[in-house]
Design a protein around this motif. Sequence first.
Motif, PDB file in Angstrom:
ATOM      1  N   PHE A 148       1.416  -0.477   0.222  1.00  0.00           N
ATOM      2  CA  PHE A 148       0.184   0.271   0.147  1.00  0.00           C
ATOM      3  C   PHE A 148       1.262   1.209   0.167  1.00  0.00           C
ATOM      4  N   PHE A 149       0.955   2.454  -1.160  1.00  0.00           N
ATOM      5  CA  PHE A 149       1.705   3.036  -1.014  1.00  0.00           C
ATOM      6  C   PHE A 149       0.870   4.285  -0.939  1.00  0.00           C
ATOM      7  N   GLU A 150       1.093   5.068   0.139  1.00  0.00           N
ATOM      8  CA  GLU A 150       0.303   6.239   0.599  1.00  0.00           C
ATOM      9  C   GLU A 150       0.642   7.149   0.237  1.00  0.00           C
ATOM     10  N   GLU A 151      -0.130   8.376  -0.838  1.00  0.00           N
ATOM     11  CA  GLU A 151       0.422   9.567  -1.161  1.00  0.00           C
ATOM     12  C   GLU A 151       0.080  10.602  -0.193  1.00  0.00           C
ATOM     13  N   TRP A 152      -1.235  10.821   0.073  1.00  0.00           N
ATOM     14  CA  TRP A 152      -1.526  11.660   1.735  1.00  0.00           C
ATOM     15  C   TRP A 152      -2.394  10.803   2.747  1.00  0.00           C
ATOM     16  N   ASP A 153      -2.362  11.280   4.105  1.00  0.00           N
ATOM     17  CA  ASP A 153      -2.872  10.193   5.028  1.00  0.00           C
ATOM     18  C   ASP A 153      -4.247  11.248   5.171  1.00  0.00           C
ATOM     19  N   GLU A 154      -4.650  11.940   4.941  1.00  0.00           N
ATOM     20  CA  GLU A 154      -5.949  12.906   5.522  1.00  0.00           C
ATOM     21  C   GLU A 154      -5.998  13.769   5.149  1.00  0.00           C
ATOM     22  N   PRO A 155      -7.396  13.066   3.274  1.00  0.00           N
ATOM     23  CA  PRO A 155      -7.184  12.020   2.994  1.00  0.00           C
ATOM     24  C   PRO A 155      -6.681  10.702   2.925  1.00  0.00           C
ATOM     25  N   HIS A 156      -6.776   9.193   2.823  1.00  0.00           N
ATOM     26  CA  HIS A 156      -5.715   8.252   2.585  1.00  0.00           C
ATOM     27  C   HIS A 156      -5.585   8.461   0.389  1.00  0.00           C
ATOM     28  N   ILE A 157      -4.547   8.631  -0.053  1.00  0.00           N
ATOM     29  CA  ILE A 157      -4.239   8.672  -1.189  1.00  0.00           C
ATOM     30  C   ILE A 157      -3.818   7.748  -1.786  1.00  0.00           C
ATOM     31  N   SER A 158      -4.469   6.893  -2.614  1.00  0.00           N
ATOM     32  CA  SER A 158      -3.127   5.557  -3.395  1.00  0.00           C
ATOM     33  C   SER A 158      -2.430   6.011  -3.938  1.00  0.00           C
ATOM     34  N   ALA A 159      -1.613   5.494  -4.752  1.00  0.00           N
ATOM     35  CA  ALA A 159      -0.446   5.835  -5.784  1.00  0.00           C
ATOM     36  C   ALA A 159      -0.509   5.661  -7.160  1.00  0.00           C
ATOM     37  N   SER A 207       4.378   8.795   1.266  1.00  0.00           N
ATOM     38  CA  SER A 207       5.343   9.587   0.414  1.00  0.00           C
ATOM     39  C   SER A 207       4.244  10.528   0.159  1.00  0.00           C
ATOM     40  N   TRP A 208       3.977  11.507   1.984  1.00  0.00           N
ATOM     41  CA  TRP A 208       2.812  12.323   1.903  1.00  0.00           C
ATOM     42  C   TRP A 208       3.163  13.764   1.314  1.00  0.00           C
ATOM     43  N   CYS A 209       2.729  14.077   0.306  1.00  0.00           N
ATOM     44  CA  CYS A 209       4.074  15.170  -0.415  1.00  0.00           C
ATOM     45  C   CYS A 209       4.128  16.642   0.228  1.00  0.00           C
ATOM     46  N   GLY A 210       4.393  16.461   0.886  1.00  0.00           N
ATOM     47  CA  GLY A 210       5.640  17.779   1.461  1.00  0.00           C
ATOM     48  C   GLY A 210       5.045  18.297   2.998  1.00  0.00           C
ATOM     49  N   GLU A 237       9.206   4.982   4.339  1.00  0.00           N
ATOM     50  CA  GLU A 237       8.891   6.336   3.797  1.00  0.00           C
ATOM     51  C   GLU A 237       9.866   5.822   2.482  1.00  0.00           C
ATOM     52  N   VAL A 238       9.223   6.628   1.129  1.00  0.00           N
ATOM     53  CA  VAL A 238       9.963   7.382   0.003  1.00  0.00           C
ATOM     54  C   VAL A 238       9.836   8.588   0.225  1.00  0.00           C
ATOM     55  N   LYS A 239      11.056   9.517   0.195  1.00  0.00           N
ATOM     56  CA  LYS A 239      10.720  10.911  -0.155  1.00  0.00           C
ATOM     57  C   LYS A 239      10.217  11.130  -1.176  1.00  0.00           C
ATOM     58  N   SER A 240       9.296  12.180  -1.146  1.00  0.00           N
ATOM     59  CA  SER A 240       8.240  12.406  -2.024  1.00  0.00           C
ATOM     60  C   SER A 240       8.987  13.108  -3.509  1.00  0.00           C
ATOM     61  N   ALA A 241       9.551  13.396  -3.503  1.00  0.00           N
ATOM     62  CA  ALA A 241      11.277  14.400  -4.473  1.00  0.00           C
ATOM     63  C   ALA A 241      11.811  13.010  -4.864  1.00  0.00           C
ATOM     64  N   ASP A 242      11.296  12.111  -3.843  1.00  0.00           N
ATOM     65  CA  ASP A 242      12.795  10.857  -5.156  1.00  0.00           C
ATOM     66  C   ASP A 242      11.065   9.914  -6.146  1.00  0.00           C
ATOM     67  N   ILE A 243       9.716  10.072  -5.524  1.00  0.00           N
ATOM     68  CA  ILE A 243       8.797   9.094  -6.135  1.00  0.00           C
ATOM     69  C   ILE A 243       7.700  10.324  -6.663  1.00  0.00           C
ATOM     70  N   LEU A 244       7.462  11.042  -6.463  1.00  0.00           N
ATOM     71  CA  LEU A 244       5.672  11.863  -6.481  1.00  0.00           C
ATOM     72  C   LEU A 244       6.330  12.743  -7.286  1.00  0.00           C
ATOM     73  N   THR A 252      14.530   6.848 -10.642  1.00  0.00           N
ATOM     74  CA  THR A 252      16.257   5.610 -10.385  1.00  0.00           C
ATOM     75  C   THR A 252      15.589   6.099  -9.098  1.00  0.00           C
ATOM     76  N   ASP A 253      15.918   6.983  -8.054  1.00  0.00           N
ATOM     77  CA  ASP A 253      15.968   6.786  -6.489  1.00  0.00           C
ATOM     78  C   ASP A 253      15.234   6.413  -6.025  1.00  0.00           C
ATOM     79  N   GLY A 254      13.794   6.909  -6.756  1.00  0.00           N
ATOM     80  CA  GLY A 254      12.814   5.975  -6.048  1.00  0.00           C
ATOM     81  C   GLY A 254      12.667   4.633  -6.648  1.00  0.00           C
ATOM     82  N   VAL A 255      12.449   3.725  -7.470  1.00  0.00           N
ATOM     83  CA  VAL A 255      12.363   2.773  -7.891  1.00  0.00           C
ATOM     84  C   VAL A 255      13.985   2.213  -7.093  1.00  0.00           C
ATOM     85  N   GLU A 256      15.142   2.719  -6.709  1.00  0.00           N
ATOM     86  CA  GLU A 256      15.319   1.641  -6.648  1.00  0.00           C
ATOM     87  C   GLU A 256      15.510   1.585  -4.404  1.00  0.00           C
ATOM     88  N   GLN A 257      15.112   2.642  -3.956  1.00  0.00           N
ATOM     89  CA  GLN A 257      14.788   2.654  -2.519  1.00  0.00           C
ATOM     90  C   GLN A 257      13.194   1.642  -2.576  1.00  0.00           C
TER      91      GLN A 257
END
Length: 270
Positions: A148-159, A207-210, A237-244, A252-257
């Motif tokens: 489960f990849f969570e892009e945001w927590d409130e509300p839950h947003i998936s990948a 990866s909660w953007c921001g 956690e995968v930082k949003s700058a690396d995956i979003l 590169t960095d996002g998928v490697e993590q």
Amino acid sequence: MLPGPQRIVCLTEETTEWLYRLGQEARIVGISGYTVRPRRARDEKPKVSAFLSAKIDKILALRPDCVFGFSDLQADIAAALIRAGVQVMVFNQRSVEEVFSMLYQVAAMVGCAEEGLAQIAQMRHRLAQIDAAARALQATGKRRPRVFFEEWDEPHISAIRWVSELIGIAGGDDVFPELAREPMGKQRIIAEGATIVARQPDIIIGSWCGKHFRAEKVAARPGWQDVPAVKNHQLFEVKSADILQPGPAALTDGVEQMHRIVTQWMKQHG
């Protein structure tokens, strides 16, 4: 001097990072305030935009001959610049293949098609290696984890789609693949946490953007105690700058993590 635009404003980070990787950073005259890749760009380039807003007057003062934007979310910014006589190129890449297409188009626009293709080939090769490594583990009887990849927590947003696809390449299975095709975050909202619990993810990647991902906050959600990822402390956690950002970082960095996280899980589970 190479052909193509000589004074470029990048309204999002991925085109900035790509132009730096191509050695064409001298063309960039303005960037997004959210840019963190490459780090030096923040020190070298004027910040002229957020994501949904931009300083139009400041951009026009830089006399750009092209502005690179991303998605329908920046349509209003693009329209204002077009009305002011500026050439605007808005990409709308949502899948891994669309990201590669965007990278090639930008490289070609700045006269670096061959260099762009060479770097794209390297990225494709590494993605193929990652995919093969995950499949090799699977061939020994190891199970692919539910992720489960969570892009945001409130509300839950998936990948979003490119993230979901990269999870697959990394060796995992997105637990909400049906939502990944939805381009807008509001279309990927999961209103009830119980819906996520029911999918029984083995791994949760935040990866909660921001803002910082807080694993302890996720683990404390009511009814989540029996989720395998929570029980087995598989929250990362995968930082949003690396995956979003749909550009070089995610490929590169996002998928490697994500591959490291998934591989570790697969080696520990049958």
